[in-house]
Design a protein around this motif. Structure first.
Motif, PDB file in Angstrom:
ATOM      1  N   GLY A  92       6.713   0.208   7.858  1.00  0.00           N
ATOM      2  CA  GLY A  92       7.271  -0.062   6.542  1.00  0.00           C
ATOM      3  C   GLY A  92       8.547  -0.866   6.692  1.00  0.00           C
ATOM      4  O   GLY A  92       8.870  -1.334   7.791  1.00  0.00           O
ATOM      5  N   ILE A  93       9.301  -1.053   5.618  1.00  0.00           N
ATOM      6  CA  ILE A  93      10.570  -1.754   5.689  1.00  0.00           C
ATOM      7  C   ILE A  93      11.562  -0.873   6.454  1.00  0.00           C
ATOM      8  O   ILE A  93      11.783   0.280   6.070  1.00  0.00           O
ATOM      9  CB  ILE A  93      11.111  -2.069   4.279  1.00  0.00           C
ATOM     10  CG1 ILE A  93      10.090  -2.884   3.483  1.00  0.00           C
ATOM     11  CG2 ILE A  93      12.447  -2.791   4.352  1.00  0.00           C
ATOM     12  CD1 ILE A  93       9.730  -4.207   4.099  1.00  0.00           C
ATOM     13  N   PRO A  94      12.184  -1.361   7.533  1.00  0.00           N
ATOM     14  CA  PRO A  94      13.090  -0.498   8.309  1.00  0.00           C
ATOM     15  C   PRO A  94      14.333  -0.061   7.535  1.00  0.00           C
ATOM     16  O   PRO A  94      14.762   1.085   7.634  1.00  0.00           O
ATOM     17  CB  PRO A  94      13.464  -1.369   9.510  1.00  0.00           C
ATOM     18  CG  PRO A  94      12.397  -2.399   9.603  1.00  0.00           C
ATOM     19  CD  PRO A  94      11.956  -2.645   8.197  1.00  0.00           C
ATOM     20  N   PHE A  95      14.932  -0.991   6.764  1.00  0.00           N
ATOM     21  CA  PHE A  95      16.200  -0.704   6.104  1.00  0.00           C
ATOM     22  C   PHE A  95      16.114  -1.032   4.608  1.00  0.00           C
ATOM     23  O   PHE A  95      16.701  -2.011   4.146  1.00  0.00           O
ATOM     24  CB  PHE A  95      17.323  -1.519   6.754  1.00  0.00           C
ATOM     25  CG  PHE A  95      17.467  -1.301   8.240  1.00  0.00           C
ATOM     26  CD1 PHE A  95      18.130  -0.186   8.735  1.00  0.00           C
ATOM     27  CD2 PHE A  95      16.926  -2.214   9.144  1.00  0.00           C
ATOM     28  CE1 PHE A  95      18.254   0.015  10.106  1.00  0.00           C
ATOM     29  CE2 PHE A  95      17.059  -2.025  10.509  1.00  0.00           C
ATOM     30  CZ  PHE A  95      17.723  -0.909  11.002  1.00  0.00           C
ATOM     31  N   PRO A  96      15.378  -0.226   3.830  1.00  0.00           N
ATOM     32  CA  PRO A  96      15.236  -0.539   2.406  1.00  0.00           C
ATOM     33  C   PRO A  96      16.550  -0.446   1.640  1.00  0.00           C
ATOM     34  O   PRO A  96      16.700  -1.071   0.591  1.00  0.00           O
ATOM     35  CB  PRO A  96      14.232   0.512   1.917  1.00  0.00           C
ATOM     36  CG  PRO A  96      14.335   1.633   2.897  1.00  0.00           C
ATOM     37  CD  PRO A  96      14.637   0.990   4.210  1.00  0.00           C
ATOM     38  N   ILE A  97      17.504   0.332   2.161  1.00  0.00           N
ATOM     39  CA  ILE A  97      18.835   0.416   1.568  1.00  0.00           C
ATOM     40  C   ILE A  97      19.829  -0.079   2.613  1.00  0.00           C
ATOM     41  O   ILE A  97      20.073   0.599   3.622  1.00  0.00           O
ATOM     42  CB  ILE A  97      19.174   1.859   1.143  1.00  0.00           C
ATOM     43  CG1 ILE A  97      18.115   2.385   0.162  1.00  0.00           C
ATOM     44  CG2 ILE A  97      20.565   1.922   0.509  1.00  0.00           C
ATOM     45  CD1 ILE A  97      18.248   3.863  -0.162  1.00  0.00           C
ATOM     46  N   PRO A 149       0.827  -1.213   0.000  1.00  0.00           N
ATOM     47  CA  PRO A 149       0.000   0.000   0.000  1.00  0.00           C
ATOM     48  C   PRO A 149       0.857   1.256   0.000  1.00  0.00           C
ATOM     49  O   PRO A 149       1.998   1.251   0.493  1.00  0.00           O
ATOM     50  CB  PRO A 149      -0.810  -0.124   1.296  1.00  0.00           C
ATOM     51  CG  PRO A 149      -0.808  -1.587   1.615  1.00  0.00           C
ATOM     52  CD  PRO A 149       0.510  -2.109   1.128  1.00  0.00           C
ATOM     53  N   ASP A 150       0.311   2.352  -0.513  1.00  0.00           N
ATOM     54  CA  ASP A 150       1.070   3.600  -0.622  1.00  0.00           C
ATOM     55  C   ASP A 150       1.581   4.089   0.727  1.00  0.00           C
ATOM     56  O   ASP A 150       2.704   4.599   0.830  1.00  0.00           O
ATOM     57  CB  ASP A 150       0.195   4.684  -1.272  1.00  0.00           C
ATOM     58  CG  ASP A 150      -0.039   4.428  -2.757  1.00  0.00           C
ATOM     59  OD1 ASP A 150       0.716   3.634  -3.351  1.00  0.00           O
ATOM     60  OD2 ASP A 150      -0.989   5.018  -3.313  1.00  0.00           O
ATOM     61  N   TRP A 151       0.768   3.941   1.785  1.00  0.00           N
ATOM     62  CA  TRP A 151       1.199   4.459   3.081  1.00  0.00           C
ATOM     63  C   TRP A 151       2.365   3.655   3.651  1.00  0.00           C
ATOM     64  O   TRP A 151       3.226   4.208   4.349  1.00  0.00           O
ATOM     65  CB  TRP A 151       0.026   4.504   4.069  1.00  0.00           C
ATOM     66  CG  TRP A 151      -0.543   3.173   4.489  1.00  0.00           C
ATOM     67  CD1 TRP A 151      -1.537   2.491   3.871  1.00  0.00           C
ATOM     68  CD2 TRP A 151      -0.158   2.381   5.622  1.00  0.00           C
ATOM     69  NE1 TRP A 151      -1.801   1.308   4.535  1.00  0.00           N
ATOM     70  CE2 TRP A 151      -0.972   1.226   5.620  1.00  0.00           C
ATOM     71  CE3 TRP A 151       0.777   2.531   6.626  1.00  0.00           C
ATOM     72  CZ2 TRP A 151      -0.862   0.220   6.578  1.00  0.00           C
ATOM     73  CZ3 TRP A 151       0.894   1.541   7.600  1.00  0.00           C
ATOM     74  CH2 TRP A 151       0.077   0.407   7.566  1.00  0.00           C
ATOM     75  N   VAL A 152       2.443   2.358   3.314  1.00  0.00           N
ATOM     76  CA  VAL A 152       3.581   1.552   3.736  1.00  0.00           C
ATOM     77  C   VAL A 152       4.838   1.962   2.967  1.00  0.00           C
ATOM     78  O   VAL A 152       5.936   2.037   3.530  1.00  0.00           O
ATOM     79  CB  VAL A 152       3.289   0.052   3.542  1.00  0.00           C
ATOM     80  CG1 VAL A 152       4.488  -0.800   3.963  1.00  0.00           C
ATOM     81  CG2 VAL A 152       2.051  -0.365   4.330  1.00  0.00           C
TER      82      VAL A 152
END
Length: 369
Positions: free
Chosen positions: A65-70, A36-39
């Motif tokens: 959301g994902i804590p460490f996307p990078i 979802p957009d908010w995530v």
């Protein structure tokens, strides 16, 4: 041999262990994961605020959301960030699922143990924040439905974020005594009886819980065949007896695709004990879910293989495991968790989460009865 470079050691071992029956049907790759957009917006914010704490035993300043996307930092930090991304990946807000677990003997014989699961992902409540987590990632509740000798029992789990700081909290309801009692800490390599001891407590969901017993190493981003878009595995017309066969699931129902995965290695520290001396995780680049695990014993032998058969749940939306499979290569036995093709209302996702009081031990006895 032609595709050996795209096979994990565990997959090669499956071919060697079951040369006459095991196969992998590989389809064109579809990167079907979405959130979802908010995530996604929270993931962008987390990318610049999140950090590991206590040497990777926890994290802070990330939410929803994902804590460490990078991934960043040294090899150990990247590995731990990838593992935390798995443990906090998007799987909805509130989930109810009716599913069965089977432990399969060498002959292919099995008896389903049917349960109803309820999970409230505290980390993804839209109205929450990191400061309001109170160290609880999610609440988990299961009720035994069948067979009759097990029906009526229940288990409640409060999954803590930093489990060295505060242990996972577990209660069970005994239908014979009609009592709710605090259960022993269900963690690390505690055997899971319903799997006929083919998985440990921290095998559940491919990996969960505290990270403190292992040295972590990030190997890199590589391409492997992983289970993806497995829609047929839980279609309502599929019978368990058609899925389950000696040694492994029926390959007719399992779908593989070539995807990029983050490869993470965990090596047991000298001062700790665990039945797995080493584990290698293969984490889907898009969903951050662990797709495959190779597990080695204290003699360095490949012992067990974990496989998450994922699919895109469009009603979420998002990619999550339809079922998880745990193979013991030496005993030639395996177990399957999450079978739902014979269950009514197999899975329900709801954005309207119940109050946390719904998952308190005080309400467990009433709800179990």
């Amino acid at each position: 041999e032609t595709y050996a470079g795209k096979l994990t050691p565990g997959q090669s071992a499956m071919f060697n262990t079951y040369p006459d029956t095991f196969r992998m049907d590989v389809y064109p790759s579809h990167r079907s994961h979405s959130m979802p957009d908010w995530v996604l917006e929270n993931t962008k914010k987390n990318a610049v605020t999140a950090s590991l704490t206590d040497g990777g035993l926890g994290f802070k300043n990330a939410y929803g959301g994902i804590p460490f996307p990078i991934l960043h930092g040294n090899s150990s930090e990247k590995a731990l960030q990838a593992i935390w991304n798995h443990m906090t990946r998007w799987r909805g807000i509130y989930v109810v699922k009716n599913a069965a677990e089977v432990s399969v003997h060498r002959t292919g014989a099995f008896e389903p143990i049917t349960k109803q699961y309820e999970i409230l992902f505290n980390f993804h409540r839209p109205d929450g924040s990191f400061d309001e987590l109170e160290n609880i990632l999610f609440y988990f509740l299961s009720f035994n439905k069948a067979p009759a000798r097990l029906a009526g029992g229940a288990l409640l789990v409060h999954e803590t974020l930093n489990q060295v700081k505060e242990e996972r909290q577990v209660w069970d309801y005994n239908k014979g005594q009609r009592r709710v009692r605090r259960a022993p800490n269900l963690a690390y390599d505690s055997p899971i009886a319903s799997s006929d001891n083919t998985r440990t407590a921290d095998d559940t969901d491919m990996f969960n819980g505290a990270t403190d017993r292992y040295e972590w190493e990030y190997i890199g981003l590589e391409e492997y065949f992983i289970p993806y878009n497995n829609y047929r595995i839980d279609q309502q017309d599929v019978k368990y007896k058609d899925l389950v066969m000696p040694g492994h699931l029926n390959p007719d129902y399992v779908r593989w695709e070539l995807h990029r995965v983050h490869v993470v290695k965990a090596k047991l520290k000298d001062k700790f004990r665990h039945i797995y001396e080493e584990r290698v995780f293969y984490i889907d680049e898009d969903s951050w879910g662990i797709a495959l695990v190779d597990k080695y014993n204290d003699e360095g032998e490949l012992w067990r293989v974990g496989t998450a058969l994922t699919k895109n749940f469009y009603e979420l939306p998002g990619v999550w495991a339809a079922i998880n499979v745990y193979h013991d290569l030496q005993a030639k036995r395996y177990s399957v968790n999450g079978l739902s093709s014979e269950e009514r209302q197999s899975v329900l996702f709801d954005d309207e989460a119940p109050n946390a009081r719904h998952f308190k031990p005080q309400s467990l006895r009433r709800r179990a009865r």
